[in-house]
Design a protein around this motif. Structure first.
Motif, PDB file in Angstrom:
ATOM      1  N   GLU A 118       0.824  -1.209   0.000  1.00 27.95           N
ATOM      2  CA  GLU A 118       0.000   0.000   0.000  1.00 27.95           C
ATOM      3  C   GLU A 118       0.861   1.264   0.000  1.00 27.95           C
ATOM      4  N   ARG A 119       1.922   1.239   0.790  1.00 32.37           N
ATOM      5  CA  ARG A 119       2.820   2.392   0.818  1.00 32.37           C
ATOM      6  C   ARG A 119       3.484   2.585  -0.536  1.00 32.37           C
ATOM      7  N   MET A 120       3.916   1.500  -1.164  1.00 30.79           N
ATOM      8  CA  MET A 120       4.532   1.608  -2.486  1.00 30.79           C
ATOM      9  C   MET A 120       3.547   2.161  -3.504  1.00 30.79           C
TER      10      MET A 120
ATOM     11  N   VAL B 156      11.173   6.727 -10.962  1.00 31.81           N
ATOM     12  CA  VAL B 156      10.535   6.714  -9.649  1.00 31.81           C
ATOM     13  C   VAL B 156      11.292   5.803  -8.689  1.00 31.81           C
ATOM     14  N   LEU B 157      11.749   4.660  -9.178  1.00 34.12           N
ATOM     15  CA  LEU B 157      12.486   3.733  -8.315  1.00 34.12           C
ATOM     16  C   LEU B 157      13.787   4.333  -7.797  1.00 34.12           C
ATOM     17  N   LEU B 158      14.307   5.341  -8.470  1.00 34.53           N
ATOM     18  CA  LEU B 158      15.560   5.970  -8.053  1.00 34.53           C
ATOM     19  C   LEU B 158      15.343   7.091  -7.032  1.00 34.53           C
ATOM     20  N   MET B 159      14.086   7.405  -6.717  1.00 32.67           N
ATOM     21  CA  MET B 159      13.785   8.463  -5.760  1.00 32.67           C
ATOM     22  C   MET B 159      13.983   7.937  -4.348  1.00 32.67           C
ATOM     23  N   GLN B 160      14.965   8.468  -3.643  1.00 39.03           N
ATOM     24  CA  GLN B 160      15.349   7.935  -2.334  1.00 39.03           C
ATOM     25  C   GLN B 160      14.296   8.157  -1.265  1.00 39.03           C
ATOM     26  N   GLU B 161      13.436   9.143  -1.439  1.00 38.89           N
ATOM     27  CA  GLU B 161      12.396   9.362  -0.450  1.00 38.89           C
ATOM     28  C   GLU B 161      11.320   8.270  -0.497  1.00 38.89           C
ATOM     29  N   GLY B 162      11.296   7.516  -1.578  1.00 44.75           N
ATOM     30  CA  GLY B 162      10.347   6.412  -1.681  1.00 44.75           C
ATOM     31  C   GLY B 162      11.001   5.053  -1.639  1.00 44.75           C
TER      32      GLY B 162
END
Length: 267
Positions: free
Chosen positions: A144-146, A161-167
């Protein structure tokens, strides 16, 4: 840049000295890796303190000394840690050196100076550490968070998006390619367009790749097996282990992606 597993490998190098006391510290404070430190007591305040424990979140390390001293390392492009048993040995680019009892020495090297050293004093966890999201292998990282994060970046390519460290803390270029290859999703697919079944596959691949990387690379920097994409992605002409056809290398939002069009059919 070192990713999750490589940074964990560097943590384990310094962790060999946990429990020892610091007898001297040397830091070349004019180097840009110390740009985040404003406390004039650093580094001398570490002298006499006990090296209690080490932690990692994503691509960053944290070391706890004494009652309330926190030392952080971000590896940047070329940062690395060393644990040396010869106090007379010379090391290039050793901008931070902690001499410990019994002749042990902890070294942070960074030839290109893209890394960063943090330091804080206090009973509470410093902001530069508490602000990093929890590990992708933890219970806090849920499907759900993903999905919620993907929807907030719905118009961006999933690779970006996968490279965004905040996620996705700790994920870098090779891990993102590996995750998408295992989940059979093209790197250019928009994050908000991925269907429920593929999201579940993506979530499973994130956790599996993280755990596999920690198991293989963090434990001695071993070479991954040939049935990973990893060994085939680094140069033109690589062959997909699944289809035995040539992999494609292309730029997506400025970052090189390696993928297999005949295998990663979800677009």
């Amino acid at each position: 840049m070192p990713e999750l597993a490589e940074v964990e490998y560097f943590r384990r190098i310094w962790a060999r000295a946990e429990g020892a006391h610091v007898i001297n510290v040397s830091a070349q404070m004019d180097k840009r890796i110390f740009r985040a430190i404003e406390d004039s007591r650093f580094p001398e305040i570490l002298i006499g303190s006990r090296f209690n424990r080490s932690e990692r979140k994503g691509k960053q390390l944290c070391f706890h000394f004494g009652r309330d001293s926190w030392l952080g390392l971000h590896m940047g492009m070329t940062g690395r840690t060393l644990h040396c048993l010869d106090p007379e040995a010379k090391h290039k680019y050793a901008y931070l050196i902690l001499d410990l009892e019994k002749g042990e020495r902890l070294i942070f090297q960074d030839p290109r100076l893209f890394g960063k050293v943090y330091f804080s004093i206090g009973q509470g966890t410093p902001d530069w550490w508490s602000g990093i999201p929890e590990e992708l292998t933890s219970d806090q990282f849920t499907l759900e968070r993903m999905n919620a994060f993907l929807m907030r970046r719905s118009r961006s390519p999933i690779k970006s998006v996968l490279l965004m460290q905040e996620g996705f803390p700790g994920i870098g270029n090779w891990m993102a390619d590996e995750i998408l290859w295992r989940s059979r999703i093209a790197p250019s697919a928009l994050a908000g367009s991925i269907a429920e079944g593929e999201c579940r596959a993506l979530y499973a691949s994130i956790r599996t790749v993280c755990n596999d990387a920690l198991r293989v690379i963090a434990d001695g920097w071993n070479k991954p097996p040939d049935d990973w994409l990893f060994n085939h992605r680094w140069k033109d002409g690589g062959i997909c282990p699944k289809t035995e056809r040539v992999l494609v290398r292309e730029k997506i939002n400025g970052r090189t992606s390696c993928w297999s069009p005949d295998w990663q059919v979800y677009r």
